[in-house]
Design an enzyme around this catalytic site. Structure first.
Site, PDB file in Angstrom:
ATOM      1  N   SER A  12      39.109  49.390  38.704  1.00  0.00           N
ATOM      2  CA  SER A  12      38.188  48.299  38.364  1.00  0.00           C
ATOM      3  C   SER A  12      36.769  48.458  38.888  1.00  0.00           C
ATOM      4  O   SER A  12      35.888  47.699  38.493  1.00  0.00           O
ATOM      5  CB  SER A  12      38.749  46.962  38.847  1.00  0.00           C
ATOM      6  OG  SER A  12      39.699  46.476  37.931  1.00  0.00           O
TER       7      SER A  12
ATOM      8  N   LYS B 143      30.780  40.565  43.291  1.00  0.00           N
ATOM      9  CA  LYS B 143      31.827  40.208  42.328  1.00  0.00           C
ATOM     10  C   LYS B 143      32.401  38.843  42.687  1.00  0.00           C
ATOM     11  O   LYS B 143      32.567  38.518  43.862  1.00  0.00           O
ATOM     12  CB  LYS B 143      32.910  41.285  42.343  1.00  0.00           C
ATOM     13  CG  LYS B 143      33.960  41.154  41.247  1.00  0.00           C
ATOM     14  CD  LYS B 143      34.947  42.322  41.299  1.00  0.00           C
ATOM     15  CE  LYS B 143      35.989  42.240  40.194  1.00  0.00           C
ATOM     16  NZ  LYS B 143      36.947  43.366  40.241  1.00  0.00           N
TER      17      LYS B 143
ATOM     18  N   SER C  71      37.697  45.832  35.865  1.00  0.00           N
ATOM     19  CA  SER C  71      37.378  44.417  35.861  1.00  0.00           C
ATOM     20  C   SER C  71      36.023  44.088  36.479  1.00  0.00           C
ATOM     21  O   SER C  71      35.511  43.000  36.257  1.00  0.00           O
ATOM     22  CB  SER C  71      38.463  43.628  36.604  1.00  0.00           C
ATOM     23  OG  SER C  71      38.453  43.973  37.974  1.00  0.00           O
TER      24      SER C  71
END
Lengths: 97, 484
Positions: B178, B79, B154
């Protein structure tokens, strides 16, 4: 009821420049969000919490400078938008009248 | 050997690498080819690293020497809010668009030591704020199962990368769901570890009392492998714990009825599932409970009286921490700088131009709830309720091993469906925030699909355990998914 003036005050405190359009829509969104979280006020609560999560405790270390390699220092300095030698450069904060 | 990425897991790939069926270079090339074909549409990756093959070559050398571990040569995705030294780490924000990490996050240092291959950095909601990856400054991520729908957020890029077979695993961060909600939307496994189990050093901070880094993978066994590789106490993160911090005999708090036996009681807070949950999600949830019963588990209804307040608590504490953490982006030390007429004006210009709408909304909200005059009514009250909810979970875990809920109230929603209504988007987190509020570990497991407009959309099952009991989640999760 959150007004555009309230949003402007918060934006000043937060150091964020907003457009007029943003201010209007943020005021409306704030009413919706606060309408939701304000329901928490109805809950009966004794406020004496330590605000602690799990078994996490403060971890202290000696107040000593940790040795860093010149290469590491250079990498950190290189990230600054403006520098002079080994200093990060910013605008003057004291004006002369 | 022809590499079938669809069927591959970390465990099987490692076995093939060891047997010499294919090399790490060949495996990495297979992933690069797939990403080249699919990423234009899905946008899971913001950047594919040009040196992936070089990394794979190094892994092959280790394997040739017989010094490999379970993750050597395994291609993964990271990420974009986790720092890899020398590479861009933008948190999908204009603020950090050109920021290059000056050091490795602890999890990255550990994965480098384990010999993984970093394929690239994945898309996300800006600074991890959002539930759909639509808040990325660099375009949204589409759901590989239906390109008209979101991947969740997210960590949407990480979930989509694994779901499209574009990586064997990915790292994400989870502040309110997330990792788990995008895992649910994309049909993969996602773990939010116990607070402190994994070092946050080098993860771009959002809500520091809530954030945790965790794995997304195709199987529970793979998620477990990655978790065990990245966890541990870290001198650079004083909130980290070690394996024994919460160590207690498995059944110490358990009733005599179940003490000493394998985990077998699943708690269900039925009172919390009444409103706002999609019928298909409820159907898959009931089917999951029935499957547990067939496997010999006991389902026990439990009460968590204040659980519905968890989301309100979250939307006070999280923005408060966001407003503090975002203060560091001042256009001075690193990141974007927009010149204003004087020093303070630099801040206004830089932050106004660098932050997207959701980030600004949360900064202002955090500033509001922390304001003098509102502090007691919001922040202090939220902390007190946080403690109440945590105590309720502790009490529940005296009689159950894990607590089951759906991961999200619905399957992946349409792109744009919730962008104009922040509260509707926030409600996506209703089942996931409790694990961040309490600091307890939780996992999302694939739990069937529902067909909508011809596309099969994954649904997730969430299991939560008490502090430090990830192993229960892995054991029960493997059992649920019938993994070897």
């Amino acid at each position: 009821m959150i007004t555009v003036k309230d949003i402007e005050h918060l934006a000043t405190l937060s150091r964020v420049k907003l457009t007029d359009e943003d201010k209007e829509s943020l005021a409306m969104e704030f009413d919706a969000i606060l309408g939701y979280i304000d329901r928490l006020k109805k809950l009966e609560v004794k406020i004496d919490a330590e605000g602690r999560v799990g078994a996490v405790k403060n971890a202290m270390r000696p107040d000593e400078a940790a040795p860093r390699s010149p290469a590491e220092r250079e990498r950190l300095l290189a990230a600054a938008p403006d520098r002079e030698g080994d200093y990060i450069a910013v605008k003057k904060i004291i004006a002369q009248d | 050997m022809n590499i079938d990425l669809k069927k591959l897991t970390i465990a099987t790939a490692a076995a093939h690498l060891k047997a010499g069926d294919f090399t790490a270079v060949e495996l990495t090339q297979a992933y690069l080819d797939l990403v080249a074909a699919k990423n234009r549409e899905v946008n899971a990756y913001l950047e594919v690293f040009t040196d992936a093959i070089t990394q794979a070559r190094a892994a092959d050398a280790v394997i040739k020497d017989g010094r490999q571990g379970p993750l050597t040569g395994i291609p993964c995705a990271i990420k974009d809010n986790i720092l890899i030294q020398g590479r861009l780490a933008s948190a999908a924000s204009r603020m950090l668009q050109n920021y290059r990490a000056a050091y490795d996050a602890t999890v990255i240092a550990k994965l480098k030591e384990a010999g993984v291959v970093f394929l690239g950095r994945t898309n996300m909601d800006e600074f991890a704020m959002g539930g759909s990856t639509e808040n990325s400054a660099f375009g949204l991520t589409k759901n590989p199962h239906d390109l008209s729908r979101v991947a969740g957020g997210s960590s949407g890029g990480s979930a989509a990368a694994v779901a499209m077979d574009g990586a064997l695993f990915a790292l994400g961060t989870d502040t309110g769901g997330s990792i788990r909600q995008p895992a649910s939307f994309c049909g993969v496994v996602g773990l939010k570890p116990t607070y402190g189990a994994v070092s946050r050093y080098g993860a771009i901070a959002m809500g520091s009392s809530l954030d945790q880094i965790g794995p997304l993978a195709k199987t529970v066994a793979d998620a477990e492998l990655v978790f065990k590789a990245i966890r541990g106490r870290d001198a650079f993160d004083s909130t980290t714990i070690d394996e024994n911090t919460y160590n207690e005999p498995y059944a110490e708090h358990r009733t005599s009825k179940t003490a000493g036996r394998k985990p077998r009681v699943i708690g269900v807070p039925r009172h919390f599932l009444k409103d706002g949950v999609d019928a298909a999600v409820l159907g898959s949830f009931e089917a999951a409970l029935a499957s547990f019963e067939r496997k010999g588990y006991e389902i026990q209804e439990i009460a968590l009286p204040n659980i519905s307040a968890a989301l309100m608590v979250y939307y006070i504490i999280m923005p408060a921490e966001v407003s503090s953490n975002m203060a560091r982006y001042d256009g001075v030390k690193y990141g974007l700088h927009i010149d204003g007429k004087d020093g303070i004006d630099d801040y206004f210009e830089t932050r106004g131009a660098g932050f997207g709408r959701e980030v600004i909304r949360r900064i202002l909200l955090g500033t509001y709830v922390l304001s003098s005059g509102y502090y007691d009514a919001y922040y202090n009250r939220a902390n007190a309720v946080r403690k109440m909810i945590t105590d309720e979970f502790h009490k529940a875990f005296e009689s159950v091993d894990v607590i089951a809920t759906p991961t999200a109230p619905g399957p992946a929603f349409k792109i744009g469906e919730k962008t104009t209504d922040p509260v509707a988007m926030y409600l996506e987190d209703i089942f996931t925030v409790t694990a961040n509020i309490t600091g307890m570990p939780a996992i999302s497991l694939p739990c069937g699909t529902v067909v909508r407009e011809g596309a099969g959309l994954p649904i997730g099952l969430q299991l939560t355990a008490g502090h430090g009991h990830e192993q229960r989640l892995f054991d029960i999760g493997r059992d649920f998914l019938n993994e070897e």
